[in-house]
Design an enzyme around this catalytic site. Structure first.
Site, short mmCIF file in Angstrom:
data_model
loop_
_atom_site.label_atom_id
_atom_site.label_comp_id
_atom_site.label_asym_id
_atom_site.label_seq_id
_atom_site.Cartn_x
_atom_site.Cartn_y
_atom_site.Cartn_z
N SER A 620 3.93 -5.85 2.21
CA SER A 620 2.85 -5.23 1.54
C SER A 620 3.23 -5.07 0.20
O SER A 620 4.47 -4.91 -0.15
CB SER A 620 2.37 -3.81 2.33
OG SER A 620 1.86 -2.95 1.35
N TYR A 633 6.93 3.98 4.80
CA TYR A 633 6.25 2.78 4.89
C TYR A 633 6.82 1.99 3.78
O TYR A 633 7.07 0.77 3.75
CB TYR A 633 4.75 2.73 4.91
CG TYR A 633 4.14 1.30 5.06
CD1 TYR A 633 3.99 0.72 6.27
CD2 TYR A 633 3.60 0.83 4.04
CE1 TYR A 633 3.21 -0.41 6.42
CE2 TYR A 633 2.68 -0.50 4.12
CZ TYR A 633 2.94 -1.08 5.31
OH TYR A 633 1.99 -2.17 5.64
#
Length: 742
Positions: A620, A633
């Site tokens: 990501s 994350y």
């Protein structure tokens, strides 16, 4: 339809035995070299006198063992002098030759032997032939109950041979026009007539040294190289197996080869590494279509004409490039004389369509009641009579009702400077029916999207390559025909739901063999069923990616079922806790890194020994920028990006690659979970939701279709040139990326 030409000139003594027809004129060549065999790593010579004596001796042995006219004798040997002697010895004894593929399986050999009613077997014990109650001649080391090759060829010879005519000479394997394997009965008359037809266009001379690479059991090696060479009294050189460009240069130089019969894969290799060879006057390509770019490159590199013909088991040589005549690029020459032709589907009298043939070379049982053989090949003929193969009637790709020729697309794809070889096939597509997919071998690193764009600029819209995969090599049959590479085997973790499910469905639609993994077996089964319902291939394996023992058990089961793995997509992940680092539950923070980073590492470690292609780690943008209040994350994805680069270095020169793929903000998976949750009143969760909604309103979402299409491109090699790097959707999709609507 063309009127039949006079065929008497091509059928001198139509009742002659093929063996007599071939060796008759070579009877006086005694000490002249008939065969030079390089197939076993050493050089072995057979003069014409020794060759004829061995054939006569073997024929005598076969007759004494009870072989009578038309009895089938099986030959299971490598391409070698022993094959040539066995072939002609069987014919001289009156038998019919059935040559098995030495690369086939024992079960297939046994089934063919049993169904043919064979009466004897000539085999190399080293190949592991099936046990048989038949009389056996052992080529090489003897086995109990078998007759040694030396004893068989030294047996009391036969001097008179049965006639030929319409008796069976050879039983040959063919896939026919329908693609179903079958044995074709080819007569003495078929083969002797065809030799005369060939000789009218292309002649082997007595002083020629002829190199043959294709299998002599196939019609190309048999009727273009072996029999014409022996008939002319020339020297037949049997190349090593497998044969390389290096072998070619050495053999031509050392043996003084003047005429070489090759297959397209060798010619393509020579185009890259070839150099002029003074003794060589012509190179012939056959066994499979030769892309004109490969032929031109080879001819330029060697300074020697490269010509080709067209043939098939049921019809021998159908057309050939006449000696001394300039042939249009890509043409397979003109029809051999004595052949009638018509074009099915031609309009306004144009000579184009599916080729049908009639003539003395057509094998019985292959034609219709009127003698016409349907070839299944799409052909055009110009005003000067030159043929050009444009595709296969059965192989046409049906894209939204349009017919697309794979052969035409292959010509365009291989004209790209970075492409050394290509194979185009149709793959199922839910919308279009089929889409053209190209498998390419690259000579240099280039984005695969650059190749598809290159093709798009040169073909009609419906003919564009819409899927592309980089492979190390295009598999070929023993005659050089391109074989579709097996379906790429892809393991997708987290494939039961969210973005992983979308990726799995997209891969299944391209024809990949998809394995989905995760903890929720019910969700995995649903994904597999969806792929099956769409006509794809899929299976599942349940394991917890953070449990190394569980992963190892699951991977072992998967490899046993699939036989290996080509691509790993590490997609499984969790969003992790939200909030400042000082306030979140440390256990949740650690769990996020355990799943997103360590889980990917555990699965990668388990599959790497069996992996052939690439590791795709789904990451990501959060791993490349700061993302306050979602640090677990962001940190896990940043570490995964770094791990990807390190893994690429570890894989080194193995040909395997590792890329970090960012699908963008997609309305699925973790992003969809934020949207579905809505406002919760928890400041940090609502802050992330607000950021997500703002990004969507600004058009920063990537469409599901583009994200999935980009993943498929990466899986099939579009980002191999970015090995170890961070890959976005824009890096592999040439069109403007579509953003999801808000």
């Amino acid at each position: 339809m063309e009127t039949a030409q006079e065929v008497a000139a091509w059928e001198v003594d139509a009742c002659v035995n093929l063996h007599d027809h071939v060796v008759r004129s070579a009877a006086a060549k005694g000490d002249h070299l008939a065969i030079v065999d390089l197939s076993r790593g050493s050089r072995r010579e057979w003069t014409y006198a020794r060759f004829r004596a061995a054939v006569a001796g073997l024929a005598g042995w076969l007759r004494r063992t009870g072989i009578t006219d038309d009895d089938v004798v099986v030959v299971l040997t490598e391409n070698s002098a022993e094959f040539v002697i066995a072939y002609h010895g069987i014919l001289a004894a009156g038998g019919a030759v059935l040559a098995l593929d030495p690369r086939d399986t024992p079960d297939r050999w046994r089934a063919t032997i049993d169904s043919s009613g064979a009466k004897a077997l000539i085999a190399e014990p080293a190949l592991g032939p099936p046990e048989s109650a038949l009389p056996v001649v052992c080529v090489g080391a003897s086995t109990p109950g078998g007759t040694a090759w030396e004893d068989a060829i030294a047996a009391e010879p036969v001097s008179e041979h049965p006639p030929g005519g319409d008796r069976t000479a050879v039983l040959m394997s063919s896939s026919g026009t329908e693609g179903v394997p079958k044995l074709v009965r080819v007569t003495h008359r078929n083969l002797t007539s065809n030799l005369g037809q060939i000789d009218h266009l292309h002649r082997v001379h007595g002083d020629d040294v002829v190199l043959s690479v294709p299998p002599l059991r196939h019609v190309y090696g048999m009727q273009m190289a072996m029999n014409p060479s022996l008939r002319a009294g020339a020297t037949l050189v049997i190349g090593a197996t497998p044969f390389s460009a290096e072998d070619f240069h050495r053999t031509v130089t050392e043996e003084g080869v003047s005429l070489a019969y090759l297959v397209p894969s060798v010619i393509a290799e020579l185009g890259k590494t070839g150099r002029p060879l003074p003794s060589l006057r012509t190179i012939v390509s056959g066994g499979a279509p030769l892309p004109s770019t490969d032929g031109a490159r080879c001819a330029q590199a060697l300074g020697t004409p490269v010509v080709q013909g067209f043939g098939m088991t049921e019809a021998g040589c159908v057309s050939f490039s006449p000696d001394g005549v300039e042939v249009p690029e890509g043409s397979t020459g003109v029809l051999v004389p004595g052949t009638e032709v018509k074009f099915l589907g031609s309009e306004d009298g144009t000579e184009s369509g599916e080729l049908w043939l009639r003539g003395p070379q057509i094998a019985p049982g292959s034609a219709d009641a009127d003698g016409w053989l349907r070839t299944g090949d799409l052909v055009t003929r110009d005003a000067d009579g030159f043929l050009r193969i444009t595709g296969r009637a059965k192989a046409l790709i049906k894209y939204k009702g349009h017919q697309v020729s794979p052969a035409e697309l292959e010509e365009v794809v291989t004209s790209h400077p970075a492409v050394s070889e290509a194979h185009v096939v149709g793959v199922p597509d839910a919308v279009a029916g089929e889409i053209p997919k190209a498998f390419v071998v690259l000579a240099e690193s280039v984005a695969l999207s650059a190749i598809t764009s290159y093709v798009a600029e040169r073909v009609a819209p419906h003919k564009r390559v819409r899927a592309i995969e980089r492979v190390q090599a295009i598999p070929r049959s023993s005659t050089g025909k391109r074989v579709r590479p097996p379906a790429v085997r892809v393991l997708v973790t987290g494939g039961g739901r969210g973005l992983g499910r979308i990726f799995a469905l997209a891969l299944g639609a391209t024809g990949a063999n998809v394995i989905v993994a995760g903890r929720d077996e019910d969700a995995l089964v649903k994904t597999v069923l969806e792929i099956h319902e769409a006509g794809g291939t899929a299976t599942h394996v349940a394991f917890d990616i953070t449990d190394e023992a569980d992963v190892n058990r699951g991977v072992t089961r998967m490899l046993d079922e699939c036989g290996g793995l080509d691509v790993l997509v590490n997609n499984a992940g969790i969003p992790g806790p939200t909030g400042p680092l000082s306030m979140v539950d440390e256990r949740e923070w650690r769990r996020t890194v355990e799943v997103n980073l360590f889980g990917s590492a555990i699965v990668t470690r388990a599959v790497t020994p069996a992996l052939t292609g690439r590791v795709v780690n789904v990451v990501s943008r959060a791993g490349r920028t700061s993302w306050p209040n979602a640090s677990a994350y962001a940190a896990s994805k940043a570490a995964l990006i770094s791990l990807t680069a390190s893994l690429a270095g570890e894989l080194g020169q193995t040909g395997r690659v590792s890329v970090a793929f960012d699908p963008g903000l997609v309305d699925a998976g973790i992003t969809r979970a934020h949207l579905d949750r809505g406002r919760t009143g928890v400041h940090w969760e609502d802050e992330i939701l607000a950021w997500t909604l703002k990004a969507r309103e600004a058009g920063k979402f990537t469409s599901t279709e583009d994200a999935a299409g980009a993943l498929v491109a990466v899986v099939t090699g579009a980002a191999d040139h970015l090995n170890g790097g961070y890959v976005s959707v824009e890096d592999v999709i040439s069109r403007p990326v579509r953003r999801a609507e808000g």
